[in-house]
Design a protein around this motif. Structure first.
Motif, mmCIF file in Angstrom:
data_model
loop_
_atom_site.group_PDB
_atom_site.id
_atom_site.type_symbol
_atom_site.label_atom_id
_atom_site.label_comp_id
_atom_site.label_asym_id
_atom_site.label_seq_id
_atom_site.Cartn_x
_atom_site.Cartn_y
_atom_site.Cartn_z
ATOM 1 N N LYS A 161 0.832 -1.206 0.000
ATOM 2 C CA LYS A 161 0.000 0.000 0.000
ATOM 3 C C LYS A 161 0.868 1.258 0.000
ATOM 4 C CE LYS A 161 -3.899 2.072 2.461
ATOM 5 N NZ LYS A 161 -4.804 1.956 3.635
ATOM 6 N N LYS A 162 1.931 1.221 0.812
ATOM 7 C CA LYS A 162 2.839 2.360 0.892
ATOM 8 C C LYS A 162 3.566 2.569 -0.427
ATOM 9 C CE LYS A 162 6.692 4.178 3.614
ATOM 10 N NZ LYS A 162 7.624 3.912 4.729
ATOM 11 N N SER A 163 3.985 1.448 -1.031
ATOM 12 C CA SER A 163 4.694 1.517 -2.306
ATOM 13 C C SER A 163 3.789 2.076 -3.397
ATOM 14 C CB SER A 163 5.183 0.123 -2.697
ATOM 15 O OG SER A 163 5.831 0.151 -3.944
ATOM 16 N N ALA A 164 2.516 1.679 -3.330
ATOM 17 C CA ALA A 164 1.562 2.148 -4.339
ATOM 18 C C ALA A 164 1.285 3.637 -4.191
ATOM 19 C CB ALA A 164 0.268 1.363 -4.216
ATOM 20 N N SER A 217 16.213 -0.769 2.139
ATOM 21 C CA SER A 217 14.847 -0.569 1.646
ATOM 22 C C SER A 217 14.769 0.674 0.759
ATOM 23 C CB SER A 217 13.880 -0.401 2.828
ATOM 24 O OG SER A 217 13.862 -1.564 3.614
ATOM 25 N N THR A 218 15.536 1.684 1.134
ATOM 26 C CA THR A 218 15.538 2.931 0.351
ATOM 27 C C THR A 218 16.076 2.693 -1.051
ATOM 28 O OG1 THR A 218 15.863 4.246 2.357
ATOM 29 C CG2 THR A 218 16.425 5.299 0.256
ATOM 30 N N LEU A 219 17.191 1.949 -1.121
ATOM 31 C CA LEU A 219 17.793 1.690 -2.432
ATOM 32 C C LEU A 219 16.964 0.701 -3.248
ATOM 33 C CD1 LEU A 219 21.625 1.614 -1.647
ATOM 34 C CD2 LEU A 219 20.166 3.518 -2.373
ATOM 35 N N VAL A 220 16.317 -0.254 -2.564
ATOM 36 C CA VAL A 220 15.424 -1.176 -3.280
ATOM 37 C C VAL A 220 14.262 -0.378 -3.880
ATOM 38 C CG1 VAL A 220 13.751 -3.050 -2.998
ATOM 39 C CG2 VAL A 220 16.010 -3.246 -1.962
ATOM 40 N N VAL A 271 36.693 2.008 2.307
ATOM 41 C CA VAL A 271 35.357 1.541 2.715
ATOM 42 C C VAL A 271 35.424 0.090 3.182
ATOM 43 C CG1 VAL A 271 34.128 3.141 1.209
ATOM 44 C CG2 VAL A 271 34.806 0.893 0.336
ATOM 45 N N SER A 272 34.416 -0.319 3.944
ATOM 46 C CA SER A 272 34.354 -1.715 4.432
ATOM 47 C C SER A 272 32.965 -2.324 4.264
ATOM 48 C CB SER A 272 34.746 -1.766 5.914
ATOM 49 O OG SER A 272 33.848 -0.975 6.685
ATOM 50 N N HIS A 273 32.036 -1.503 3.765
ATOM 51 C CA HIS A 273 30.649 -1.977 3.679
ATOM 52 C C HIS A 273 29.972 -1.414 2.438
ATOM 53 C CE1 HIS A 273 26.809 -3.429 5.206
ATOM 54 N NE2 HIS A 273 26.278 -2.248 4.896
ATOM 55 N N MET A 274 29.007 -2.147 1.921
ATOM 56 C CA MET A 274 28.190 -1.639 0.820
ATOM 57 C C MET A 274 26.725 -1.925 1.095
ATOM 58 S SD MET A 274 28.659 -4.346 -2.359
ATOM 59 C CE MET A 274 30.247 -5.109 -2.064
ATOM 60 N N THR A 275 25.876 -0.959 0.774
ATOM 61 C CA THR A 275 24.429 -1.104 0.909
ATOM 62 C C THR A 275 23.867 -1.198 -0.497
ATOM 63 O OG1 THR A 275 24.499 0.271 2.886
ATOM 64 C CG2 THR A 275 22.354 -0.099 1.900
#
Length: 292
Positions: A161-164, A217-220, A271-275
């Motif tokens: 619903k939020k995505s829509a 979730s933001t990048l997805v 860097v040591s991490h990726m999102t």
């Protein structure tokens, strides 16, 4: 002992009577057995004739022999009676002992049967309690699973619903690139881990350490928006974005490696991490990555 005493008294009386007869006296025998009294020899004297006197010794000898035999017979009879009485007493004692043993065995058997029944009842009760507890636990587990599933379904519904409610841009924003042939409804999250793994593989080929990977979730959401719109652009939350038409994470990394700025981002040493965020739509793969 009473039998023997009576017989002894009878023998004594016979001896007395015989002695009297031997002297020529006449005798009469009286036995009061019914009353248990001592047998009595009643003797009456009569004149002794010369003829009688002459035969007296022979008569006395015969009478003595008969009395002796009678006494032996009486003693044997008494001994037999005593032996029979003893045997009967022993038999009775043996029978009583056997009855006592049988009674004891029966009592022991009854006690064992009672104990077995009690043990069986206790085991049955314990099994029933265990079964009831297991059923209760299973019911609680099932209820918890049902509740969790309902919660998950509600969360998914809320997310949809939020995505829509987020209105995707109708065209690629200024500064973005159009991925020709892509776009439209049906975009879905895809290959987040695969994109991260492909980047780490590329870093390893250049002698660099692997980075930890996490989903964003933001990048997805941004990847899904790009997949729906049919283009790529920066939202301000990532370092690199891309789209490839063969739905391949490796192809996406290869495309980034052909661009100096994107290659530099993938090969960073600070860097040591990726999102990561990823989405697919109609065979196209869209990705967005932030290094930190």
């Amino acid at each position: 002992m009473r039998i023997w005493d009576r017989h002894s008294r009878m023998a004594t009386a016979l001896v007395v009577a015989t002695a009297l007869v031997a002297t020529g006296a006449s005798a009469a025998w009286s036995d009061t057995r019914s009353s248990g009294a001592t047998p009595t020899a009643i003797v009456t004297l009569s004149p002794i004739s010369p003829e009688a006197g002459a035969g007296a010794p022979s008569l006395a000898s015969s009478a003595s022999s008969s009395v002796a035999r009678a006494a032996v017979a009486i003693r044997q009879s008494a001994a037999q009676a005593a032996a029979a009485a003893k045997a009967a007493a022993e038999q009775a004692a043996k029978k009583a002992a056997a009855e006592k043993a049988a009674k004891k065995a029966a009592a022991k058997k009854a006690a064992a049967k009672k104990a077995a029944a009690k043990k069986k009842a206790a085991a049955k009760k314990k099994a029933a309690a265990k079964k009831k507890a297991a059923a209760k636990k299973a019911a609680a587990k099932k209820a918890a699973a049902k509740k969790a599933a309902a919660k998950k379904a509600a969360a998914k519904k809320a997310a949809v619903k939020k995505s829509a409610s987020i209105k995707a841009p109708t065209k690629v924003p200024s500064g973005g690139l159009v991925c020709r042939g892509s776009g439209g409804p049906g975009a879905a999250e895809q290959k987040v881990s695969a994109i991260g793994a492909a980047i780490n593989s590329y870093r390893a080929s250049h002698g660099l350490k692997k980075l930890s990977i996490s989903r964003s979730s933001t990048l997805v959401g941004h990847a899904k928006t790009m997949a729906t719109t049919g283009g790529i652009w920066h939202s301000g939350h990532e370092n690199i974005v891309a789209c490839v038409s063969d739905d391949s994470a490796s192809t996406m990394v290869t495309a980034w490696s052909h661009s100096a700025p994107h290659k530099a981002q993938m090969l960073r040493k600070d860097v040591s991490h990726m999102t990561v965020g990823g989405a697919a739509n109609d065979g196209w793969l869209f990705g967005a990555v932030l290094f930190s």
